[in-house]
Design a protein around this motif. Structure first.
Motif: not given
Length: 288
Positions: A73-77, A141-146
């Motif tokens: 999540v943090n890497d994508a953000l 957390a997984a949904a945010a990352g996905a």
């Protein structure tokens, strides 16, 4: 295996590798819209420590898996917000859509309730679940990352490359868990092997359609990523007819997306008289 991992007890190294692999596979399952796979992974993360012979670990069961999902999540953000800010409510809305459609029913309501409580705008948003984090927090957390890795509403390009990156990390984590020597690990696929698979699927001429790295566009990188992702899980000579058909479908999807985003450019430069801008006289300096 890095120096830090070599200093840890073997059971802890195995657990770290397994939890990392399952967390990342959970994100991939949501990207691929595979609710049964996602549900099985959420359940397995919670029961892994109960297997016979496991060494009890001091951390809560879902904590490390949540950390791995939040790393994505943090890497994508970070990548997205280099171009423009992403309000909290946009991320929440995207993740909630995945939770509504794909999350296990027993965690869905609680996950949506927690998501609704997150602040809007750019206020700090803690989705780690804290010390008492459990399966609901992992689902969030997984949904945010996905959602972020799945395109983030058009903010992230080259989906297939992102998916390949996730799978490479999965394979590395799983190799760490099994203690496989570096020489036996398969977490990378060469361009040559990917192009050879493309030639097997169609013919040799198709492999020549993808130029060298410096000349490739996003869709060409995505085509290679589709092929490499397959080869990370299945050797070329073990590819079944159904898998070959699925690969062709995914490659066609990449090509169709590329065609839809291409812009028609004029083939002839506009001819006309060029008007030179008038020069403004330089301001005279005042003498002493």
């Amino acid at each position: 295996m890095n120096d830090l991992m070599e200093q840890l007890p073997r059971p802890m190294v195995e657990r770290i590798g397994r939890m990392s692999g399952m967390a990342l596979r959970s994100i991939i399952a949501l990207i691929d819209e595979q609710p049964d796979t996602f549900a099985a992974l959420v359940e397995r993360i919670g029961t892994w420590d109960d297997d016979p012979g496991r060494t009890p670990m001091p951390l809560p069961r879902y904590q490390f898996a949540i950390r791995e999902a939040l790393r994505i999540v943090n890497d994508a953000l970070t990548a997205i917000e280099e171009r423009s800010p992403l309000p909290n409510e946009v991320l929440v809305e995207g993740a909630c859509d995945l939770i509504k459609r794909l999350a296990p029913a027993q965690y869905r309501e609680d996950a949506l309730a927690k998501m609704a409580a997150f602040p809007a705008g750019s206020e700090p948003m803690d989705i780690s679940g804290g010390e008492d984090a459990g399966p609901v927090d992992f689902v969030i957390a997984a949904a945010a990352g996905a959602w972020l890795c799945g395109g983030a509403g058009g903010r992230m390009a080259t989906l297939e490359n992102i998916r390949l990156m996730l799978l490479q990390q999965v394979r590395n984590a799983e190799s760490t868990a099994t203690g496989a020597p570096e020489r036996e690990r398969v977490d990378q696929v060469s361009d040559e092997d990917a192009l050879a698979l493309l030639a097997d699927l169609y013919d040799e001429d198709y492999a020549h359609l993808i130029p060298g790295p410096r000349e490739r566009g996003p869709w060409e990188w995505d085509m290679l990523a589709v092929l490499k992702t397959h080869l990370l899980e299945t050797p070329a000579d073990a590819t079944s007819p159904n898998q070959a058909k699925e690969l062709k479908t995914r490659l066609l999807t990449v090509l169709q997306a590329a065609a839809a985003t291409q812009r028609t450019k004029p083939s002839v430069r506009t001819v006309g008289k060029r008007t030179q801008p008038k020069r403004t006289p330089k301001r005279k300096r005042k003498g002493k």
